[in-house]
Design a protein around this motif. Structure first.
Motif, PDB file in Angstrom:
ATOM      1  N   HIS A   1      51.491   6.937   1.734  1.00  0.00           N
ATOM      2  CA  HIS A   1      52.878   6.700   2.770  1.00  0.00           C
ATOM      3  C   HIS A   1      53.866   5.713   1.802  1.00  0.00           C
ATOM      4  CE1 HIS A   1      51.694   8.304   6.470  1.00  0.00           C
ATOM      5  NE2 HIS A   1      50.646   7.476   6.351  1.00  0.00           N
ATOM      6  N   ALA A   2      53.323   4.966   0.860  1.00  0.00           N
ATOM      7  CA  ALA A   2      54.151   4.356  -0.188  1.00  0.00           C
ATOM      8  C   ALA A   2      54.907   5.390  -1.015  1.00  0.00           C
ATOM      9  CB  ALA A   2      53.475   3.252  -0.948  1.00  0.00           C
ATOM     10  N   LEU A   3      54.149   6.450  -1.584  1.00  0.00           N
ATOM     11  CA  LEU A   3      54.720   7.377  -2.360  1.00  0.00           C
ATOM     12  C   LEU A   3      55.767   8.231  -1.669  1.00  0.00           C
ATOM     13  CD1 LEU A   3      51.528   8.462  -4.576  1.00  0.00           C
ATOM     14  CD2 LEU A   3      53.752   7.224  -5.528  1.00  0.00           C
ATOM     15  N   LYS A   4      55.422   8.597  -0.476  1.00  0.00           N
ATOM     16  CA  LYS A   4      56.252   9.637   0.155  1.00  0.00           C
ATOM     17  C   LYS A   4      57.540   8.859   0.622  1.00  0.00           C
ATOM     18  CE  LYS A   4      55.973  12.385   4.695  1.00  0.00           C
ATOM     19  NZ  LYS A   4      55.687  12.581   5.907  1.00  0.00           N
ATOM     20  N   LYS A   5      57.496   7.495   0.880  1.00  0.00           N
ATOM     21  CA  LYS A   5      58.662   6.791   1.272  1.00  0.00           C
ATOM     22  C   LYS A   5      59.748   6.787   0.088  1.00  0.00           C
ATOM     23  CE  LYS A   5      60.186   1.985   2.529  1.00  0.00           C
ATOM     24  NZ  LYS A   5      59.780   0.541   2.807  1.00  0.00           N
ATOM     25  N   ARG A   6      59.171   7.066  -1.126  1.00  0.00           N
ATOM     26  CA  ARG A   6      60.274   7.229  -2.595  1.00  0.00           C
ATOM     27  C   ARG A   6      60.323   8.598  -2.944  1.00  0.00           C
ATOM     28  NH1 ARG A   6      57.512   2.586  -1.955  1.00  0.00           N
ATOM     29  NH2 ARG A   6      58.214   0.619  -2.542  1.00  0.00           N
ATOM     30  N   GLY A   7      59.730   9.600  -1.858  1.00  0.00           N
ATOM     31  CA  GLY A   7      59.996  10.878  -2.363  1.00  0.00           C
ATOM     32  C   GLY A   7      58.912  11.569  -3.215  1.00  0.00           C
ATOM     33  N   TRP A   8      57.802  10.935  -3.332  1.00  0.00           N
ATOM     34  CA  TRP A   8      56.804  11.386  -4.361  1.00  0.00           C
ATOM     35  C   TRP A   8      55.716  11.696  -3.387  1.00  0.00           C
ATOM     36  CZ3 TRP A   8      58.799  11.997  -8.764  1.00  0.00           C
ATOM     37  CH2 TRP A   8      59.794  11.168  -9.406  1.00  0.00           C
ATOM     38  N   THR A   9      54.492  12.512  -4.056  1.00  0.00           N
ATOM     39  CA  THR A   9      53.408  13.201  -3.243  1.00  0.00           C
ATOM     40  C   THR A   9      52.224  12.785  -4.268  1.00  0.00           C
ATOM     41  OG1 THR A   9      53.701  15.550  -4.455  1.00  0.00           O
ATOM     42  CG2 THR A   9      54.507  14.890  -1.918  1.00  0.00           C
ATOM     43  N   LEU A  10      51.184  12.482  -3.497  1.00  0.00           N
ATOM     44  CA  LEU A  10      49.838  12.257  -4.283  1.00  0.00           C
ATOM     45  C   LEU A  10      49.298  13.629  -4.433  1.00  0.00           C
ATOM     46  CD1 LEU A  10      48.275   9.860  -5.224  1.00  0.00           C
ATOM     47  CD2 LEU A  10      47.043  10.034  -2.901  1.00  0.00           C
ATOM     48  N   GLU A  11      48.698  13.875  -5.861  1.00  0.00           N
ATOM     49  CA  GLU A  11      48.158  15.120  -6.172  1.00  0.00           C
ATOM     50  C   GLU A  11      46.492  15.164  -5.902  1.00  0.00           C
ATOM     51  OE1 GLU A  11      49.053  17.651  -9.577  1.00  0.00           O
ATOM     52  OE2 GLU A  11      51.365  16.939  -9.416  1.00  0.00           O
ATOM     53  N   GLY A  12      45.952  13.844  -6.182  1.00  0.00           N
ATOM     54  CA  GLY A  12      44.537  13.809  -6.105  1.00  0.00           C
ATOM     55  C   GLY A  12      43.976  12.306  -5.789  1.00  0.00           C
ATOM     56  N   ASN A  13      43.071  12.104  -5.143  1.00  0.00           N
ATOM     57  CA  ASN A  13      42.333  10.822  -5.043  1.00  0.00           C
ATOM     58  C   ASN A  13      41.015  10.824  -5.048  1.00  0.00           C
ATOM     59  OD1 ASN A  13      42.010   8.186  -3.305  1.00  0.00           O
ATOM     60  ND2 ASN A  13      41.174   9.471  -1.996  1.00  0.00           N
ATOM     61  N   PHE A  14      40.575   9.811  -6.024  1.00  0.00           N
ATOM     62  CA  PHE A  14      38.876  10.061  -6.564  1.00  0.00           C
ATOM     63  C   PHE A  14      38.417   8.552  -5.946  1.00  0.00           C
ATOM     64  CE2 PHE A  14      41.260  12.256  -9.698  1.00  0.00           C
ATOM     65  CZ  PHE A  14      40.036  13.365  -9.859  1.00  0.00           C
ATOM     66  N   VAL A  15      37.242   8.782  -5.074  1.00  0.00           N
ATOM     67  CA  VAL A  15      36.549   7.485  -4.770  1.00  0.00           C
ATOM     68  C   VAL A  15      35.161   7.468  -5.253  1.00  0.00           C
ATOM     69  CG1 VAL A  15      35.513   6.269  -2.616  1.00  0.00           C
ATOM     70  CG2 VAL A  15      37.598   7.493  -2.503  1.00  0.00           C
ATOM     71  N   ILE A  16      34.927   6.363  -6.202  1.00  0.00           N
ATOM     72  CA  ILE A  16      33.674   6.580  -7.042  1.00  0.00           C
ATOM     73  C   ILE A  16      33.127   5.343  -7.338  1.00  0.00           C
ATOM     74  CG2 ILE A  16      34.856   8.191  -8.610  1.00  0.00           C
ATOM     75  CD1 ILE A  16      35.503   6.175 -10.654  1.00  0.00           C
ATOM     76  N   LYS A  17      32.003   5.141  -7.589  1.00  0.00           N
ATOM     77  CA  LYS A  17      31.041   3.975  -7.367  1.00  0.00           C
ATOM     78  C   LYS A  17      31.336   3.288  -8.838  1.00  0.00           C
ATOM     79  CE  LYS A  17      26.689   4.438  -8.490  1.00  0.00           C
ATOM     80  NZ  LYS A  17      25.407   4.868  -8.318  1.00  0.00           N
TER      81      LYS A  17
ATOM     82  N   SER B   1      45.300   8.606  -7.437  1.00  0.00           N
ATOM     83  CA  SER B   1      44.725   7.231  -7.048  1.00  0.00           C
ATOM     84  C   SER B   1      43.203   7.270  -7.428  1.00  0.00           C
ATOM     85  CB  SER B   1      44.915   6.721  -5.830  1.00  0.00           C
ATOM     86  OG  SER B   1      44.339   7.980  -4.772  1.00  0.00           O
ATOM     87  N   VAL B   2      42.624   6.195  -7.893  1.00  0.00           N
ATOM     88  CA  VAL B   2      41.353   5.869  -8.166  1.00  0.00           C
ATOM     89  C   VAL B   2      40.820   4.810  -7.663  1.00  0.00           C
ATOM     90  CG1 VAL B   2      39.658   5.740  -9.950  1.00  0.00           C
ATOM     91  CG2 VAL B   2      41.607   7.112 -10.533  1.00  0.00           C
ATOM     92  N   ILE B   3      39.940   4.901  -6.606  1.00  0.00           N
ATOM     93  CA  ILE B   3      39.358   3.857  -5.869  1.00  0.00           C
ATOM     94  C   ILE B   3      37.819   3.384  -6.110  1.00  0.00           C
ATOM     95  CG2 ILE B   3      39.172   3.093  -3.448  1.00  0.00           C
ATOM     96  CD1 ILE B   3      41.059   5.174  -2.471  1.00  0.00           C
ATOM     97  N   VAL B   4      37.538   2.477  -6.568  1.00  0.00           N
ATOM     98  CA  VAL B   4      36.321   2.036  -7.403  1.00  0.00           C
ATOM     99  C   VAL B   4      35.739   1.068  -6.335  1.00  0.00           C
ATOM    100  CG1 VAL B   4      35.039   1.331  -9.083  1.00  0.00           C
ATOM    101  CG2 VAL B   4      37.408   2.324  -9.812  1.00  0.00           C
ATOM    102  N   GLY B   5      34.373   1.665  -5.985  1.00  0.00           N
ATOM    103  CA  GLY B   5      33.588   0.521  -5.111  1.00  0.00           C
ATOM    104  C   GLY B   5      32.416   1.392  -4.345  1.00  0.00           C
ATOM    105  N   SER B   6      31.348   1.034  -4.913  1.00  0.00           N
ATOM    106  CA  SER B   6      30.108   1.322  -4.410  1.00  0.00           C
ATOM    107  C   SER B   6      30.041   1.159  -3.049  1.00  0.00           C
ATOM    108  CB  SER B   6      28.736   0.911  -4.947  1.00  0.00           C
ATOM    109  OG  SER B   6      29.091   1.097  -6.500  1.00  0.00           O
ATOM    110  N   GLU B   7      30.484   0.135  -2.476  1.00  0.00           N
ATOM    111  CA  GLU B   7      30.355  -0.295  -1.019  1.00  0.00           C
ATOM    112  C   GLU B   7      31.183   0.813  -0.204  1.00  0.00           C
ATOM    113  OE1 GLU B   7      34.192  -2.478  -2.611  1.00  0.00           O
ATOM    114  OE2 GLU B   7      32.085  -2.073  -3.465  1.00  0.00           O
ATOM    115  N   LEU B   8      32.228   1.382  -0.627  1.00  0.00           N
ATOM    116  CA  LEU B   8      32.982   2.553   0.031  1.00  0.00           C
ATOM    117  C   LEU B   8      31.749   3.615   0.156  1.00  0.00           C
ATOM    118  CD1 LEU B   8      36.298   2.459  -1.642  1.00  0.00           C
ATOM    119  CD2 LEU B   8      35.662   1.401   0.560  1.00  0.00           C
TER     120      LEU B   8
END
Length: 248
Positions: A28-44, A6-13
């Motif tokens: 949780h949406a991925l887990k419900k379908r049997g997948w996992t998240l490998e990384g999460n980027f929160v960037i400006k 996931s890439v979450i873009v927003g200076s306000e964060l």
């Protein structure tokens, strides 16, 4: 194997004006379908930084990207331009269906700024905006770009999961248990696990000062997972260390 980021873009964060909710939703949406998240980027909202992050993820094999934010009409919304540069030939053009949806939604109140949100990279497929019809978009069935508003973005993410991702056909078996000892006492047992077994170790310090460790094991081979769990439990029993099975 599909790999999700996931890439979450927003200076306000990053300046604390808003609190992110996308990470937990997607997890949780991925887990419900049997997948996992490998990384999460929160960037400006920085085009150069966004270009670097998207380029990095694009270079990884079997990558799926869920990007939230930056596809609006204000000057700081630059996701569409960056995506065009990273994933296509750098050009944005009016997308006939997207422009038609915007016209239908806003009628006489449509503006050039609103129509700008219908200027998209080449060869995209639209994701439905259930709030105001201004769409998100998908590229190559693997890269999904949505607004920052959860009410708009989350239905788009679910649509992308249903249309392009589906359910993981390979089931992963898990077990989770709490061991009443320090983490260092368990390292030899951790090292003895087969490489096919995924391990997560989370130490805790209780209010009474006692140490404990939450152990999570996961494996696609149910027999191998059972053997690994048994290895842990037998050794802990021999050492007189209490263990409690937790719900997954």
């Amino acid at each position: 194997m599909k790999r999700f980021f996931s890439v979450i873009v927003g200076s306000e964060l990053l300046n604390g004006r808003r609190v992110d909710k996308h990470f937990t939703f997607l997890l949780h949406a991925l887990k419900k379908r049997g997948w996992t998240l490998e990384g999460n980027f929160v960037i400006k909202d920085d085009p150069a930084l966004m270009h670097s992050v998207f380029s990095l993820l694009k270079s990884q094999p079997n990558t799926y990207i869920f990007s939230f934010g930056g596809i609006g009409a204000t000057p700081d919304d630059c996701t569409r331009e960056v995506v065009a540069n990273v994933f296509r030939d750098g050009t944005l053009a009016p997308h006939p269906q997207a422009q038609a949806l915007i016209h239908a939604q806003f009628g006489d109140h449509v503006t050039s700024h609103r129509l700008r949100m219908g200027e998209l990279p080449k060869d995209v497929e639209l994701l439905t905006n259930v709030v105001n019809q201004t769409p998100g978009f998908a590229l190559d069935g693997r890269f999904f770009f949505m607004p920052g508003f959860p009410s708009m973005a989350w239905p788009m993410a679910k649509e992308a999961l249903e249309r392009y991702v589906g359910t993981n056909p390979v089931h992963t078996f898990t077990c989770n248990f709490l061991v009443e000892t320090g983490e260092s006492e368990l390292i030899a047992l951790m090292q003895a696990l087969p490489k096919e077994v995924e391990l997560s170790s989370l130490p805790h310090l209780r209010k009474d000062g006692a140490r404990e460790v939450e152990i999570y094991l996961a494996c696609k081979d149910q027999t191998l997972l059972f053997q690994s769990k048994t290895l842990f439990f037998n050794n802990l029993s021999n050492l007189g260390i209490p263990v409690t099975v937790l719900d997954d």
